[in-house]
Design a protein around this motif. Structure first.
Motif, PDB file in Angstrom:
ATOM      1  N   LYS A  28       0.832  -1.208   0.000  1.00 51.52           N
ATOM      2  CA  LYS A  28       0.000   0.000   0.000  1.00 51.52           C
ATOM      3  C   LYS A  28       0.862   1.251   0.000  1.00 51.52           C
ATOM      4  O   LYS A  28       0.563   2.213  -0.708  1.00 51.52           O
ATOM      5  N   LEU A  29       1.939   1.237   0.772  1.00 48.46           N
ATOM      6  CA  LEU A  29       2.814   2.401   0.836  1.00 48.46           C
ATOM      7  C   LEU A  29       3.595   2.566  -0.473  1.00 48.46           C
ATOM      8  O   LEU A  29       3.780   3.694  -0.945  1.00 48.46           O
ATOM      9  N   ILE A  30       4.024   1.469  -1.078  1.00 41.63           N
ATOM     10  CA  ILE A  30       4.696   1.531  -2.378  1.00 41.63           C
ATOM     11  C   ILE A  30       3.755   2.176  -3.402  1.00 41.63           C
ATOM     12  O   ILE A  30       4.154   3.061  -4.163  1.00 41.63           O
ATOM     13  N   ASN A  31       2.498   1.751  -3.408  1.00 44.60           N
ATOM     14  CA  ASN A  31       1.526   2.318  -4.345  1.00 44.60           C
ATOM     15  C   ASN A  31       1.290   3.799  -4.063  1.00 44.60           C
ATOM     16  O   ASN A  31       1.215   4.605  -4.998  1.00 44.60           O
ATOM     17  N   LYS A  32       1.185   4.159  -2.798  1.00 48.86           N
ATOM     18  CA  LYS A  32       0.963   5.565  -2.441  1.00 48.86           C
ATOM     19  C   LYS A  32       2.128   6.440  -2.917  1.00 48.86           C
ATOM     20  O   LYS A  32       1.913   7.482  -3.535  1.00 48.86           O
ATOM     21  N   ILE A  33       3.337   6.011  -2.633  1.00 48.91           N
ATOM     22  CA  ILE A  33       4.510   6.784  -3.044  1.00 48.91           C
ATOM     23  C   ILE A  33       4.609   6.809  -4.563  1.00 48.91           C
ATOM     24  O   ILE A  33       4.885   7.858  -5.158  1.00 48.91           O
ATOM     25  N   ILE A  56       9.438   0.836 -13.420  1.00 47.51           N
ATOM     26  CA  ILE A  56       9.563  -0.474 -12.771  1.00 47.51           C
ATOM     27  C   ILE A  56      10.757  -0.479 -11.812  1.00 47.51           C
ATOM     28  O   ILE A  56      10.646  -0.946 -10.679  1.00 47.51           O
ATOM     29  N   SER A  57      11.873   0.085 -12.255  1.00 44.75           N
ATOM     30  CA  SER A  57      13.052   0.109 -11.381  1.00 44.75           C
ATOM     31  C   SER A  57      12.832   1.036 -10.188  1.00 44.75           C
ATOM     32  O   SER A  57      13.303   0.753  -9.091  1.00 44.75           O
ATOM     33  N   MET A  58      12.090   2.129 -10.373  1.00 40.41           N
ATOM     34  CA  MET A  58      11.821   3.037  -9.261  1.00 40.41           C
ATOM     35  C   MET A  58      10.937   2.368  -8.202  1.00 40.41           C
ATOM     36  O   MET A  58      11.130   2.567  -7.009  1.00 40.41           O
ATOM     37  N   LYS A  59       9.981   1.580  -8.638  1.00 40.97           N
ATOM     38  CA  LYS A  59       9.141   0.842  -7.686  1.00 40.97           C
ATOM     39  C   LYS A  59       9.992  -0.131  -6.868  1.00 40.97           C
ATOM     40  O   LYS A  59       9.780  -0.297  -5.662  1.00 40.97           O
ATOM     41  N   LEU A  60      10.970  -0.742  -7.517  1.00 41.34           N
ATOM     42  CA  LEU A  60      11.872  -1.652  -6.800  1.00 41.34           C
ATOM     43  C   LEU A  60      12.751  -0.890  -5.808  1.00 41.34           C
ATOM     44  O   LEU A  60      13.021  -1.389  -4.714  1.00 41.34           O
ATOM     45  N   VAL A  61      13.180   0.309  -6.192  1.00 45.21           N
ATOM     46  CA  VAL A  61      13.971   1.141  -5.276  1.00 45.21           C
ATOM     47  C   VAL A  61      13.136   1.494  -4.051  1.00 45.21           C
ATOM     48  O   VAL A  61      13.609   1.403  -2.912  1.00 45.21           O
ATOM     49  N   ILE A  62      11.885   1.882  -4.270  1.00 42.91           N
ATOM     50  CA  ILE A  62      10.995   2.235  -3.155  1.00 42.91           C
ATOM     51  C   ILE A  62      10.810   1.027  -2.244  1.00 42.91           C
ATOM     52  O   ILE A  62      10.891   1.136  -1.018  1.00 42.91           O
ATOM     53  N   LYS A  63      10.570  -0.132  -2.832  1.00 44.53           N
ATOM     54  CA  LYS A  63      10.390  -1.353  -2.045  1.00 44.53           C
ATOM     55  C   LYS A  63      11.642  -1.653  -1.222  1.00 44.53           C
ATOM     56  O   LYS A  63      11.553  -1.962  -0.031  1.00 44.53           O
ATOM     57  N   LYS A  64      12.806  -1.529  -1.839  1.00 40.51           N
ATOM     58  CA  LYS A  64      14.064  -1.794  -1.137  1.00 40.51           C
ATOM     59  C   LYS A  64      14.256  -0.825   0.019  1.00 40.51           C
ATOM     60  O   LYS A  64      14.655  -1.218   1.121  1.00 40.51           O
ATOM     61  N   LYS A  65      13.970   0.447  -0.217  1.00 38.38           N
ATOM     62  CA  LYS A  65      14.117   1.459   0.834  1.00 38.38           C
ATOM     63  C   LYS A  65      13.187   1.157   2.006  1.00 38.38           C
ATOM     64  O   LYS A  65      13.579   1.306   3.168  1.00 38.38           O
ATOM     65  N   GLU A  72       8.474   7.107   4.673  1.00 41.56           N
ATOM     66  CA  GLU A  72       7.958   7.695   3.438  1.00 41.56           C
ATOM     67  C   GLU A  72       8.673   9.009   3.118  1.00 41.56           C
ATOM     68  O   GLU A  72       9.105   9.220   1.979  1.00 41.56           O
ATOM     69  N   SER A  73       8.828   9.869   4.105  1.00 40.15           N
ATOM     70  CA  SER A  73       9.492  11.158   3.854  1.00 40.15           C
ATOM     71  C   SER A  73      10.966  10.973   3.499  1.00 40.15           C
ATOM     72  O   SER A  73      11.502  11.702   2.665  1.00 40.15           O
ATOM     73  N   GLN A  74      11.635   9.987   4.080  1.00 39.08           N
ATOM     74  CA  GLN A  74      13.029   9.718   3.730  1.00 39.08           C
ATOM     75  C   GLN A  74      13.148   9.231   2.283  1.00 39.08           C
ATOM     76  O   GLN A  74      14.100   9.578   1.593  1.00 39.08           O
ATOM     77  N   ILE A  75      12.169   8.470   1.835  1.00 39.64           N
ATOM     78  CA  ILE A  75      12.181   7.989   0.455  1.00 39.64           C
ATOM     79  C   ILE A  75      11.992   9.155  -0.510  1.00 39.64           C
ATOM     80  O   ILE A  75      12.701   9.263  -1.505  1.00 39.64           O
ATOM     81  N   TYR A  76      11.055  10.052  -0.198  1.00 37.94           N
ATOM     82  CA  TYR A  76      10.870  11.234  -1.044  1.00 37.94           C
ATOM     83  C   TYR A  76      12.148  12.070  -1.096  1.00 37.94           C
ATOM     84  O   TYR A  76      12.548  12.534  -2.161  1.00 37.94           O
ATOM     85  N   GLU A  77      12.781  12.259   0.032  1.00 36.44           N
ATOM     86  CA  GLU A  77      14.018  13.038   0.069  1.00 36.44           C
ATOM     87  C   GLU A  77      15.119  12.366  -0.749  1.00 36.44           C
ATOM     88  O   GLU A  77      15.848  13.028  -1.480  1.00 36.44           O
ATOM     89  N   TYR A  78      15.229  11.061  -0.632  1.00 34.97           N
ATOM     90  CA  TYR A  78      16.219  10.317  -1.401  1.00 34.97           C
ATOM     91  C   TYR A  78      15.985  10.515  -2.898  1.00 34.97           C
ATOM     92  O   TYR A  78      16.919  10.804  -3.647  1.00 34.97           O
TER      93      TYR A  78
END
Length: 93
Positions: A28-33, A56-65, A72-78
């Motif tokens: 759910k959080l991956i989809n939201k981001i 596709i690769s960005m979704k994998l990066v989000i999942k890994k993070k 969530e905010s750290q992922i946006y900042e990254y």
């Protein structure tokens, strides 16, 4: 002996239930981001909507993070640090 088998079975069930709940929350959080991140290839779509290799690769990066424990905010900042403010649909001015 039977009591020990029951205890082990109980632990396995609890672990699997917690893992499934955690996976569902991460999805759910991956989809939201993903809905808030712009696909740099498609430009008019979010990475949630895009099927480009970049998306596709960005979704994998989000999942890994998320698996690494990032918020969530750290992922946006990254992502902003890697690709610039324009990567989000809500860039700061």
């Amino acid at each position: 002996m039977l009591e020990s088998k029951r205890s082990v079975l109980f632990i396995i069930i609890v672990f699997n239930t917690n893992q499934a709940f955690s996976d569902e929350n991460n999805d759910k959080l991956i989809n939201k981001i993903s809905k808030n991140i712009r696909c740099l290839i498609c430009q008019g779509q979010s990475i949630y909507d895009s099927q480009s290799d970049f998306a596709i690769s960005m979704k994998l990066v989000i999942k890994k993070k998320l698996e690494e424990g990032s918020t969530e905010s750290q992922i946006y900042e990254y992502l902003k640090n890697q690709y610039g403010e324009w990567i989000t649909y809500d860039p700061e001015f």
